[in-house]
Design a protein around this motif. Structure first.
Motif, PDB file in Angstrom:
ATOM      1  N   MET A   1      40.906  23.229 -12.169  1.00 58.05           N
ATOM      2  CA  MET A   1      39.569  22.882 -12.674  1.00 58.05           C
ATOM      3  C   MET A   1      39.525  21.421 -13.065  1.00 58.05           C
ATOM      4  N   ALA A   2      38.484  20.720 -12.614  1.00 61.92           N
ATOM      5  CA  ALA A   2      38.331  19.303 -12.918  1.00 61.92           C
ATOM      6  C   ALA A   2      37.113  19.100 -13.809  1.00 61.92           C
ATOM      7  N   ILE A   3      37.341  18.583 -15.005  1.00 59.11           N
ATOM      8  CA  ILE A   3      36.249  18.251 -15.913  1.00 59.11           C
ATOM      9  C   ILE A   3      36.069  16.731 -15.891  1.00 59.11           C
ATOM     10  N   ILE A   4      34.864  16.294 -15.553  1.00 58.73           N
ATOM     11  CA  ILE A   4      34.591  14.864 -15.409  1.00 58.73           C
ATOM     12  C   ILE A   4      33.452  14.460 -16.334  1.00 58.73           C
ATOM     13  N   LEU A   5      33.642  13.343 -17.012  1.00 57.04           N
ATOM     14  CA  LEU A   5      32.591  12.740 -17.825  1.00 57.04           C
ATOM     15  C   LEU A   5      31.874  11.708 -16.964  1.00 57.04           C
ATOM     16  N   ASN A   6      30.563  11.862 -16.811  1.00 59.24           N
ATOM     17  CA  ASN A   6      29.751  10.945 -16.018  1.00 59.24           C
ATOM     18  C   ASN A   6      28.904  10.066 -16.939  1.00 59.24           C
ATOM     19  N   LYS A  20      31.984  20.421 -14.681  1.00 57.91           N
ATOM     20  CA  LYS A  20      33.168  21.170 -14.278  1.00 57.91           C
ATOM     21  C   LYS A  20      33.059  21.478 -12.805  1.00 57.91           C
ATOM     22  N   ASN A  21      34.028  20.984 -12.034  1.00 57.11           N
ATOM     23  CA  ASN A  21      34.062  21.214 -10.588  1.00 57.11           C
ATOM     24  C   ASN A  21      32.731  20.882  -9.920  1.00 57.11           C
ATOM     25  N   GLY A  22      32.117  19.794 -10.349  1.00 57.91           N
ATOM     26  CA  GLY A  22      30.898  19.318  -9.717  1.00 57.91           C
ATOM     27  C   GLY A  22      29.614  19.909 -10.245  1.00 57.91           C
ATOM     28  N   GLU A  23      29.689  20.805 -11.217  1.00 59.76           N
ATOM     29  CA  GLU A  23      28.500  21.420 -11.791  1.00 59.76           C
ATOM     30  C   GLU A  23      28.272  20.878 -13.202  1.00 59.76           C
ATOM     31  N   THR A  24      27.087  20.354 -13.444  1.00 60.19           N
ATOM     32  CA  THR A  24      26.754  19.828 -14.766  1.00 60.19           C
ATOM     33  C   THR A  24      26.641  20.964 -15.776  1.00 60.19           C
ATOM     34  N   ILE A  25      27.401  20.859 -16.864  1.00 60.72           N
ATOM     35  CA  ILE A  25      27.306  21.884 -17.903  1.00 60.72           C
ATOM     36  C   ILE A  25      26.547  21.376 -19.123  1.00 60.72           C
ATOM     37  N   LEU A  26      26.410  20.054 -19.238  1.00 59.65           N
ATOM     38  CA  LEU A  26      25.664  19.487 -20.357  1.00 59.65           C
ATOM     39  C   LEU A  26      25.301  18.048 -20.043  1.00 59.65           C
ATOM     40  N   CYS A  27      24.084  17.655 -20.397  1.00 58.77           N
ATOM     41  CA  CYS A  27      23.651  16.275 -20.194  1.00 58.77           C
ATOM     42  C   CYS A  27      22.865  15.814 -21.411  1.00 58.77           C
ATOM     43  N   LYS A 181      12.176   8.891 -11.814  1.00 61.53           N
ATOM     44  CA  LYS A 181      12.032   7.482 -12.190  1.00 61.53           C
ATOM     45  C   LYS A 181      13.373   6.782 -12.383  1.00 61.53           C
ATOM     46  N   TYR A 182      14.308   7.460 -13.039  1.00 59.23           N
ATOM     47  CA  TYR A 182      15.598   6.838 -13.335  1.00 59.23           C
ATOM     48  C   TYR A 182      16.754   7.707 -12.851  1.00 59.23           C
ATOM     49  N   PRO A 183      17.880   7.095 -12.506  1.00 54.59           N
ATOM     50  CA  PRO A 183      19.073   7.892 -12.191  1.00 54.59           C
ATOM     51  C   PRO A 183      19.583   8.592 -13.448  1.00 54.59           C
ATOM     52  N   SER A 184      20.125   9.793 -13.260  1.00 54.39           N
ATOM     53  CA  SER A 184      20.623  10.594 -14.381  1.00 54.39           C
ATOM     54  C   SER A 184      22.094  10.936 -14.154  1.00 54.39           C
ATOM     55  N   ALA A 185      22.853  10.973 -15.246  1.00 49.98           N
ATOM     56  CA  ALA A 185      24.256  11.362 -15.157  1.00 49.98           C
ATOM     57  C   ALA A 185      24.417  12.790 -14.658  1.00 49.98           C
ATOM     58  N   ALA A 186      23.388  13.622 -14.865  1.00 51.86           N
ATOM     59  CA  ALA A 186      23.455  15.004 -14.369  1.00 51.86           C
ATOM     60  C   ALA A 186      23.563  15.029 -12.852  1.00 51.86           C
ATOM     61  N   ALA A 187      22.931  14.056 -12.188  1.00 53.04           N
ATOM     62  CA  ALA A 187      22.958  13.998 -10.732  1.00 53.04           C
ATOM     63  C   ALA A 187      24.242  13.381 -10.193  1.00 53.04           C
ATOM     64  N   MET A 188      25.066  12.833 -11.072  1.00 49.73           N
ATOM     65  CA  MET A 188      26.339  12.244 -10.640  1.00 49.73           C
ATOM     66  C   MET A 188      27.414  13.300 -10.438  1.00 49.73           C
ATOM     67  N   SER A 189      27.230  14.483 -11.008  1.00 53.07           N
ATOM     68  CA  SER A 189      28.310  15.470 -11.101  1.00 53.07           C
ATOM     69  C   SER A 189      28.918  15.848  -9.759  1.00 53.07           C
ATOM     70  N   LYS A 190      28.076  16.202  -8.805  1.00 57.06           N
ATOM     71  CA  LYS A 190      28.580  16.603  -7.493  1.00 57.06           C
ATOM     72  C   LYS A 190      29.219  15.441  -6.765  1.00 57.06           C
ATOM     73  N   ILE A 191      28.593  14.268  -6.865  1.00 57.41           N
ATOM     74  CA  ILE A 191      29.130  13.078  -6.186  1.00 57.41           C
ATOM     75  C   ILE A 191      30.489  12.701  -6.752  1.00 57.41           C
ATOM     76  N   PHE A 193      32.642  14.601  -8.346  1.00 54.27           N
ATOM     77  CA  PHE A 193      33.652  15.609  -8.039  1.00 54.27           C
ATOM     78  C   PHE A 193      34.144  15.465  -6.605  1.00 54.27           C
ATOM     79  N   ASN A 194      33.235  15.187  -5.681  1.00 50.49           N
ATOM     80  CA  ASN A 194      33.647  14.985  -4.292  1.00 50.49           C
ATOM     81  C   ASN A 194      34.584  13.794  -4.167  1.00 50.49           C
ATOM     82  N   LYS A 195      34.287  12.720  -4.894  1.00 49.21           N
ATOM     83  CA  LYS A 195      35.170  11.559  -4.874  1.00 49.21           C
ATOM     84  C   LYS A 195      36.519  11.876  -5.521  1.00 49.21           C
ATOM     85  N   TYR A 196      36.489  12.642  -6.595  1.00 46.15           N
ATOM     86  CA  TYR A 196      37.724  13.017  -7.286  1.00 46.15           C
ATOM     87  C   TYR A 196      38.637  13.816  -6.360  1.00 46.15           C
TER      88      TYR A 196
END
Length: 223
Positions: A1-6, A20-27, A181-191, A193-196
């Motif tokens: 399991m990979a937990i990433i802070l975006n 967690k594994n590319g899925e946003t659990i909190l933003c 309107k603005y980029p969100s860290a929630a939308a970074m999760s999948k990207i 994780f794929n890079k990780y």
């Protein structure tokens, strides 16, 4: 399991997510005219970690928006990300700000053009297909009535430029998704994780944000 802070601070939106594994659990995020990143970012990071029920030791990597965008905002986000990576000895992942913005458009056809306001009629933009593959690289450009006329099919515009660009970009195939309107860290999760997963990381010591244009300080006006 990979937990990433975006971390996303390239625009007025100060945004942090735990995934967690590319899925946003909190933003946690807030978009303010005054750019409150310096005051809010570290608070959001601490709150996001605590509310997710994890500790910093559980983080597998830190992902940060690399730009283009606000010079000050990018510096704040990258500095925070680097500090955490150094302290925890974990990798740093750099995410294209415009790709994050484009990923928030949930469309199945056409092209997605994320645009971030530069100044006057200038924007930072790129062209993506619906698989988020880059079809035209990031550039700073001045928008006029001929912009993007060579693109066929439906063109979806996202970002904070609708007010100034919509009166100029009037072709029938142009659609403005003004709610994005603005980029969100929630939308970074999948990207991120794929890079990780493929170890697509950057050197923590030498990584610098992608400003696109040199930062300039205007000289004081003469009285």
């Amino acid at each position: 399991m990979a937990i990433i802070l975006n971390i996303e601070t390239a625009t007025k939106n100060c945004s942090v997510s735990i995934a967690k594994n590319g899925e946003t659990i909190l933003c946690k995020e807030i978009a303010e005219e005054g750019y409150s990143h310096a005051e809010k970012l570290h608070v959001f990071i601490e709150e996001a970690i605590a509310e997710s029920g994890i500790t910093v030791q559980d983080l597998a990597a830190i992902a940060v928006s690399q730009g283009p965008g606000s010079y000050t905002g990018l510096r704040i986000g990258v500095s925070a990300a680097k500090g955490l990576c150094f302290a925890l000895n974990i990798p740093l992942i750099a995410i294209d700000t415009l790709q994050t913005l484009a990923s928030q458009a949930k469309v199945s056809d056409g092209k997605i053009i994320p645009m971030l306001d530069a100044r006057r009629m200038e924007v930072y933009s790129a062209v993506f297909n619906t698989d988020l593959e880059t079809e035209r690289a990031i550039q700073a450009e001045v928008i006029d009535e001929n912009s993007f006329n060579d693109i066929t099919g439906t063109v979806y515009f996202v970002g904070d430029c609708a007010d100034k660009c919509k009166p100029v970009l009037t072709k029938e195939n142009f659609v403005f998704l003004e709610e994005i309107k603005y980029p969100s860290a929630a939308a970074m999760s999948k990207i991120s994780f794929n890079k990780y997963q493929i170890s697509d990381t950057v050197d923590v010591a030498y990584f610098e944000p992608y400003y696109l244009k040199d930062f300039m300080i205007a000289p004081p006006s003469k009285k």
